[in-house]
Design a protein around this motif. Structure first.
Motif, PDB file in Angstrom:
ATOM      1  N   GLU A  72      36.864  35.755  63.265  1.00 15.31           N
ATOM      2  CA  GLU A  72      36.198  34.459  63.131  1.00 15.31           C
ATOM      3  C   GLU A  72      35.112  34.303  64.190  1.00 15.31           C
ATOM      4  OE1 GLU A  72      35.564  30.683  61.272  1.00 15.31           O
ATOM      5  OE2 GLU A  72      36.327  32.655  60.699  1.00 15.31           O
ATOM      6  N   ASP A  73      35.335  34.793  65.388  1.00 14.53           N
ATOM      7  CA  ASP A  73      34.298  34.721  66.423  1.00 14.53           C
ATOM      8  C   ASP A  73      33.055  35.502  66.012  1.00 14.53           C
ATOM      9  OD1 ASP A  73      35.761  33.106  68.077  1.00 14.53           O
ATOM     10  OD2 ASP A  73      36.445  34.721  69.410  1.00 14.53           O
ATOM     11  N   GLN A  74      33.240  36.647  65.384  1.00  9.03           N
ATOM     12  CA  GLN A  74      32.094  37.431  64.916  1.00  9.03           C
ATOM     13  C   GLN A  74      31.334  36.681  63.823  1.00  9.03           C
ATOM     14  OE1 GLN A  74      34.232  41.198  64.027  1.00  9.03           O
ATOM     15  NE2 GLN A  74      32.620  42.199  65.239  1.00  9.03           N
ATOM     16  N   ARG A  75      32.067  36.042  62.925  1.00 10.31           N
ATOM     17  CA  ARG A  75      31.418  35.283  61.859  1.00 10.31           C
ATOM     18  C   ARG A  75      30.587  34.132  62.434  1.00 10.31           C
ATOM     19  NH1 ARG A  75      36.703  34.714  57.863  1.00 10.31           N
ATOM     20  NH2 ARG A  75      36.836  36.923  57.266  1.00 10.31           N
ATOM     21  N   ILE A  76      31.161  33.431  63.394  1.00 13.98           N
ATOM     22  CA  ILE A  76      30.443  32.316  64.019  1.00 13.98           C
ATOM     23  C   ILE A  76      29.198  32.826  64.740  1.00 13.98           C
ATOM     24  CG2 ILE A  76      30.577  30.622  65.893  1.00 13.98           C
ATOM     25  CD1 ILE A  76      33.520  30.157  65.034  1.00 13.98           C
ATOM     26  N   THR A  77      29.352  33.915  65.483  1.00 10.27           N
ATOM     27  CA  THR A  77      28.203  34.490  66.188  1.00 10.27           C
ATOM     28  C   THR A  77      27.123  34.921  65.214  1.00 10.27           C
ATOM     29  OG1 THR A  77      29.584  35.265  68.021  1.00 10.27           O
ATOM     30  CG2 THR A  77      27.463  36.363  67.717  1.00 10.27           C
ATOM     31  N   LEU A  78      27.521  35.574  64.126  1.00 11.03           N
ATOM     32  CA  LEU A  78      26.541  36.041  63.153  1.00 11.03           C
ATOM     33  C   LEU A  78      25.790  34.875  62.519  1.00 11.03           C
ATOM     34  CD1 LEU A  78      25.224  38.335  61.584  1.00 11.03           C
ATOM     35  CD2 LEU A  78      27.091  38.193  59.918  1.00 11.03           C
ATOM     36  N   THR A  79      26.496  33.803  62.182  1.00 11.44           N
ATOM     37  CA  THR A  79      25.797  32.667  61.559  1.00 11.44           C
ATOM     38  C   THR A  79      24.829  31.997  62.533  1.00 11.44           C
ATOM     39  OG1 THR A  79      27.615  31.135  62.067  1.00 11.44           O
ATOM     40  CG2 THR A  79      27.637  32.209  59.891  1.00 11.44           C
ATOM     41  N   LYS A  80      25.155  31.993  63.822  1.00 12.04           N
ATOM     42  CA  LYS A  80      24.219  31.442  64.811  1.00 12.04           C
ATOM     43  C   LYS A  80      22.953  32.301  64.875  1.00 12.04           C
ATOM     44  CE  LYS A  80      27.641  29.247  67.869  1.00 12.04           C
ATOM     45  NZ  LYS A  80      28.304  29.307  69.191  1.00 12.04           N
ATOM     46  N   HIS A  81      23.148  33.607  64.896  1.00  8.67           N
ATOM     47  CA  HIS A  81      21.985  34.501  64.991  1.00  8.67           C
ATOM     48  C   HIS A  81      21.180  34.507  63.689  1.00  8.67           C
ATOM     49  CE1 HIS A  81      22.342  36.569  68.942  1.00  8.67           C
ATOM     50  NE2 HIS A  81      23.552  36.037  68.885  1.00  8.67           N
ATOM     51  N   GLU A  82      21.839  34.425  62.547  1.00  4.83           N
ATOM     52  CA  GLU A  82      21.072  34.360  61.294  1.00  4.83           C
ATOM     53  C   GLU A  82      20.306  33.054  61.211  1.00  4.83           C
ATOM     54  OE1 GLU A  82      22.479  35.601  57.548  1.00  4.83           O
ATOM     55  OE2 GLU A  82      23.480  37.394  58.313  1.00  4.83           O
ATOM     56  N   ALA A  83      20.890  31.944  61.683  1.00  7.75           N
ATOM     57  CA  ALA A  83      20.161  30.671  61.705  1.00  7.75           C
ATOM     58  C   ALA A  83      18.913  30.795  62.567  1.00  7.75           C
ATOM     59  CB  ALA A  83      21.063  29.553  62.226  1.00  7.75           C
ATOM     60  N   ALA A  84      19.040  31.472  63.723  1.00  7.03           N
ATOM     61  CA  ALA A  84      17.886  31.668  64.601  1.00  7.03           C
ATOM     62  C   ALA A  84      16.847  32.584  63.959  1.00  7.03           C
ATOM     63  CB  ALA A  84      18.345  32.245  65.936  1.00  7.03           C
ATOM     64  N   SER A  85      17.308  33.599  63.227  1.00  4.87           N
ATOM     65  CA  SER A  85      16.383  34.505  62.541  1.00  4.87           C
ATOM     66  C   SER A  85      15.613  33.780  61.447  1.00  4.87           C
ATOM     67  CB  SER A  85      17.159  35.691  61.958  1.00  4.87           C
ATOM     68  OG  SER A  85      16.295  36.573  61.270  1.00  4.87           O
ATOM     69  N   ILE A  86      16.316  32.958  60.674  1.00  7.74           N
ATOM     70  CA  ILE A  86      15.653  32.162  59.630  1.00  7.74           C
ATOM     71  C   ILE A  86      14.619  31.232  60.252  1.00  7.74           C
ATOM     72  CG2 ILE A  86      16.044  30.332  57.918  1.00  7.74           C
ATOM     73  CD1 ILE A  86      18.816  31.708  57.432  1.00  7.74           C
ATOM     74  N   ALA A  87      14.982  30.621  61.389  1.00 13.03           N
ATOM     75  CA  ALA A  87      14.043  29.743  62.087  1.00 13.03           C
ATOM     76  C   ALA A  87      12.812  30.517  62.547  1.00 13.03           C
ATOM     77  CB  ALA A  87      14.731  29.087  63.280  1.00 13.03           C
ATOM     78  N   GLY A  88      13.020  31.749  63.031  1.00 14.95           N
ATOM     79  CA  GLY A  88      11.895  32.560  63.477  1.00 14.95           C
ATOM     80  C   GLY A  88      10.940  32.904  62.344  1.00 14.95           C
ATOM     81  N   THR A  89      11.502  33.206  61.176  1.00 14.99           N
ATOM     82  CA  THR A  89      10.655  33.460  60.009  1.00 14.99           C
ATOM     83  C   THR A  89       9.917  32.188  59.604  1.00 14.99           C
ATOM     84  OG1 THR A  89      12.143  35.206  59.239  1.00 14.99           O
ATOM     85  CG2 THR A  89      10.652  34.242  57.605  1.00 14.99           C
ATOM     86  N   GLY A  90      10.609  31.042  59.722  1.00 19.82           N
ATOM     87  CA  GLY A  90       9.961  29.765  59.426  1.00 19.82           C
ATOM     88  C   GLY A  90       8.779  29.506  60.340  1.00 19.82           C
ATOM     89  N   ILE A  91       8.931  29.785  61.629  1.00 21.17           N
ATOM     90  CA  ILE A  91       7.823  29.600  62.573  1.00 21.17           C
ATOM     91  C   ILE A  91       6.650  30.496  62.205  1.00 21.17           C
ATOM     92  CG2 ILE A  91       7.113  29.932  64.974  1.00 21.17           C
ATOM     93  CD1 ILE A  91      10.019  29.216  65.758  1.00 21.17           C
ATOM     94  N   TRP A  92       6.951  31.751  61.917  1.00 21.05           N
ATOM     95  CA  TRP A  92       5.899  32.715  61.536  1.00 21.05           C
ATOM     96  C   TRP A  92       5.094  32.194  60.352  1.00 21.05           C
ATOM     97  CZ3 TRP A  92       6.647  35.995  56.963  1.00 21.05           C
ATOM     98  CH2 TRP A  92       5.591  36.874  56.739  1.00 21.05           C
TER      99      TRP A  92
END
Length: 307
Positions: A72-92
């Motif tokens: 579960e910790d890995q899942r939570i970490t992954l969703t945080k990083h994917e949210a940040a990645s999506i945000a980065g693509t949004g900024i671009w």
């Protein structure tokens, strides 16, 4: 749960074929309901233990055997990083959009509601880009951006894209984020900071989507056969880059996963592909209606799991 002061509900949509009337309505909506994320989001609010960075069903690995093996910790970490990645693509893409808008508005009368709303949208997008960057910082996550060669290709797109191509391409980026974030902001399993950022973006982006749809419809009506074919191809390319750049490969390493194994699982994940089609469905239906989908571009759209 929200970290915002109380405001009115989301702005409604009003149908009109007249450019200036539509722009004036959008300006009025902006005056009634806009946010300054720097002031209205509580950036110092503590993160909540056990909550995801985004709705897990939107995660690229959700539904795979690998997801089932993750802690579960890995899942939570992954969703945080994917949210940040999506945000980065949004900024671009928002940076690309702002440059295309400025170039388009340069030719028009600044006294008109059309130009004034365009300038309002640019101001919104500036705040959104800062908001996305700060949300990733709040999670303690470094900036994720599309690969360098894709960013450089984006320079070419923003230099040549105008008219129906510029506004149609914008819809692919705006509407898939809108669909995702409507889920994020309602999901109590998700961190309050993601939910609040999503709420701000959904409210203000609804006006931008209306503006882009109106202009795409208006300008595509004047296209000749060759220009329409050229736009279809370039729309397919831009949609492919946007959709395939949402998840940076390094998010998997951040969650303690083997990058090659995780990337392969995501590429074969039918659940994730279905979510992508769901997120782009309205855009595809609209662009097909105005004649901007067809020909060779459909191959790229299928590869991106948009069709």
């Amino acid at each position: 749960m929200t970290l915002l002061r109380k405001h009115d509900s989301l702005p409604g949509e009003h149908s009109t074929d007249h450019r200036q009337e539509t722009a004036q309505r959008l300006l009025d909506s902006s005056a009634r309901l806009s946010y300054d994320p720097g002031l209205e989001i509580d950036w110092d609010a503590p993160l909540v233990d056990g909550k995801y960075g985004m709705t897990p069903e939107w995660c690229s690995l959700y539904g795979t055997d690998l997801w089932e093996r993750m802690s579960e910790d890995q899942r939570i970490t992954l969703t945080k990083h994917e949210a940040a990645s999506i945000a980065g693509t949004g900024i671009w893409f928002e940076m690309i959009l702002m440059q295309m808008l400025v170039r388009d508005l340069y030719r028009h009368d600044p006294a008109t509601p059309y130009v004034q709303f365009g300038l309002t949208e640019i101001a919104d997008e500036c705040r959104h880009s800062i908001m996305f960057a700060r949300s990733a910082q709040r999670y303690g996550i470094p900036s994720y951006r599309p690969k360098r060669w894709i960013r450089e290709t984006g320079r070419l797109f923003k230099a040549v894209a105008r008219g129906a191509l510029a506004y149609g391409g914008t819809l692919f980026a705006e509407e898939i984020l809108d669909m995702m974030q409507r889920d994020f902001m309602r999901d109590e399993r998700v961190q309050p900071i993601t939910r609040t950022v999503s709420h701000v973006h959904v409210v203000e982006e609804s006006r931008h989507i209306r503006y882009a749809r109106e202009e795409t419809r208006r300008r595509s009506a004047r296209l000749g056969r060759l220009e329409r074919a050229w736009i279809r191809i370039h729309l397919g390319v831009s949609a492919y880059f946007v959709v395939t750049s949402l998840v940076n490969d390094q998010v998997y390493a951040a969650a303690g996963l083997d990058v090659a194994e995780a990337r392969k699982a995501a590429q074969e994940n039918r659940h994730y592909h279905d979510k992508l089609r769901q997120g782009t469905r309205r855009t595809v239906e609209f662009l097909d209606e105005v004649g901007l989908i067809g020909g060779p571009s459909t191959l790229l759209l299928r590869r991106a799991h948009v069709l």
